[in-house]
Enzyme design. Sequence first.
Site, mmCIF file in Angstrom:
data_model
loop_
_atom_site.group_PDB
_atom_site.id
_atom_site.type_symbol
_atom_site.label_atom_id
_atom_site.label_comp_id
_atom_site.label_asym_id
_atom_site.label_seq_id
_atom_site.Cartn_x
_atom_site.Cartn_y
_atom_site.Cartn_z
ATOM 1 N N ASP A 285 -6.957 -121.672 36.690
ATOM 2 C CA ASP A 285 -8.019 -121.386 35.727
ATOM 3 C C ASP A 285 -8.559 -122.732 35.226
ATOM 4 O O ASP A 285 -7.981 -123.797 35.491
ATOM 5 C CB ASP A 285 -7.513 -120.496 34.592
ATOM 6 C CG ASP A 285 -8.667 -119.728 33.934
ATOM 7 O OD1 ASP A 285 -9.830 -120.183 34.046
ATOM 8 O OD2 ASP A 285 -8.429 -118.701 33.300
HETATM 9 C C1 BGC Z 1 -11.724 -118.135 32.346
HETATM 10 C C2 BGC Z 1 -11.816 -117.584 33.742
HETATM 11 C C3 BGC Z 1 -13.107 -118.036 34.381
HETATM 12 C C4 BGC Z 1 -13.183 -119.537 34.352
HETATM 13 C C5 BGC Z 1 -14.422 -120.094 35.029
HETATM 14 C C6 BGC Z 1 -12.001 -119.629 32.290
HETATM 15 O O1 BGC Z 1 -12.098 -120.089 30.994
HETATM 16 O O2 BGC Z 1 -10.427 -117.872 31.837
HETATM 17 O O3 BGC Z 1 -11.725 -116.191 33.711
HETATM 18 O O4 BGC Z 1 -13.188 -117.538 35.678
HETATM 19 O O5 BGC Z 1 -13.160 -119.977 33.011
HETATM 20 O O6 BGC Z 1 -15.574 -119.856 34.303
#
Ligand code: BGC
Length: 694
Positions: A285
Amino acid sequence: MRAWKQTALTLGLVAVSSVGLAQPAPPSDAQVKSRVDALVAQMSLEEKVGQLTQAGGISFGGGPGPEEALRRGGAGSVLWVNDTKRFNELQKIAVDESRLRIPVLYGLDVIHGYRTIFPIPLAMASSWDPSVHERAAEVAAREARAAGIHWTFAPMLDIARDARWGRIAEGAGEDPYLGAAMAAAQVRGFQGPYLGAPDRLLACAKHFAAYGAADGGRYYDPVYVSEGQLRNVYFPPFAAAVKAGVGSFMSAYMDLNDVPAAANPWLLRDVLRGEWGFSGFVVSDAIAVRNLVIQGLARDGKDAAARALAAGLDMDMASGTFAQNLVALVKDGVLREAQIDDAVRRILAVKVRLGLFEQPYADEARAAAVFADPEHREAARRAAQRSMVLLRNENKLLPLPQSLTNVAVIGPLADSKADTEGSWMVFGHVPAAVTVLEGIRARLRGARVAHAPGPEIRREVPSFFEDFIPGPKKPAQTKEQAEAAFQQALETARGAGLVIAVMGELANMSGEAASRSSLELPGRQQELLQAIVALGKPVVLVLMGGRPLSIGWAAENVPAILEAWQPGTEGGHAVADVLFGDVNPGGKLPVTFPRNAGHSPLYYTGPMAGDEVAQLYVHQKSGSDSRPSRELKGFRRVSLKPGETQTVAFPLGPEELRYWSTSQRRWLQEAAAFDVWVGGDSTAALHADLSVVP
Ligand code: BGC
């Protein structure tokens, strides 16, 4: 048809058939392997690490863009860009200027639609109709791919049983069986029949795993759950996604039983690859690799990179930690180059399968035509209709007659396009939803449809995402302005023959970084609702939002309540379709509504309203471990004409009856006595005993 249908369900046997679609053949495994081998053989260690690096396409805080990294082969993937022209510009650098001309893989959060916005995933789970979710993902993929995106960070598969957790909006709710069905449907919809199918995206099963069990429903807090809970409750949607062929996974942010998911070898290697045979790649993530230091696992960035890669993480999302450290870690002998190669191969194999080498660019002219396809809006309207749940309908107040002449539509969400579309609309998205007010006005042409929003609602603590929204921030209403808005709403209601109150949560009150400690209607909505009901007129409450709310007072005092969630672009039309009886609100809640936030976490305690979803529940009466009082093991949404009877069959075999035993640390299907119930909701009463004999 005006009247809603009465339903009747019986259970028995039906034949099952499958339909095969002729599709062009994807490259064989051997073809993919030989192309990947040829590339890897030419790559420097630095270029390999580049493929494991995902760069932010926009820089937060004024840093450099990804151009320089792309030019030297230092970024295999880019995220957070949402502009077709910009995609093509960046791709041109990767393809024309980097030594090996490896195309860049663009990822973005295409969660419930791209231009045509569908209901949020929690809403689509309420349809209990996987085909609705599959079609939504297919349309989203078609639009996003036309815009130049290759990879969506979806589906979000976190089982969530605590409504305080904001990300409950993004998943399928509390049940692993329903969650698994929706997971597989989304993978099919996003990816199509094979990875690289035309007009589809690479899907990403996230956030592995158990993010939804965050302590206290607080967004990134640690998770402590037993292995039994993981395997019986939190893993099934992820296992279903692997079975459906998902090409990528995203590890979760938080500590799972004290081991951060981004550096958790049991999760990423033993379970995901070892047990489930997942052959795609795993991305972290955002900034999660760097966070391993903050989480108290890694000494520094170098240690974090070493531990994440060794645990089975292939790509570092936006933290730069792999880019800064992996080369040195190989040179120092901490990691072997073969470990880097394994990760590179997995990523390159996906790029080959997606056809990026043949077609790296997006066709800017085609995108607009794809967005304008009227079938997309039709699919969004149908998805919203199928997602709505009738929570209450006293004295048959609904459906409303088309002959209404004087209606008031009241509430802060009644005419808000952004809140009708819901969460995850970032990076330049312009909301184009039909609001509930617009939907009702379109339906009641010639009638008086008055509107007043009432006092504004807003988050008590601003979301950090608000910093990314350009333009000046709207100042908060003063107490005096709020009071004037309250009185105006009450006056508007007083002047109407029937009131439709559209209340709930703003889009930014659920989703990421949007946990709440209270599940009450925010702001002065409850007070306004009570004042409107006290006028003695018929009142319909249309609830909007991304989580279950505590609506105890309304459930006893407002005669008709429709849960519309965040219904998307066609939301206002779909609400009107349901309120005026064109379609039957046959959705069911996929999560429990707690009377009070203090009851969280909660699952299987609450009443469900609605009809037309045949459900099967089992309970193992005794065994090696104690088992849940009810577990969903089959469902089917059926449409019935008045008086019609249909027969629905559910298989009940080892797949449905086995469980992960904590006491024996293995899967078990025991010779035991079971209760079996069938009916229309989780309180189903039609019961049979079932014995599994040795
Ligand atoms: C979120 C993810 C997301 C990623 C990219 C993160 O903060 O937890 O779900 O896919 O950002 O935008």
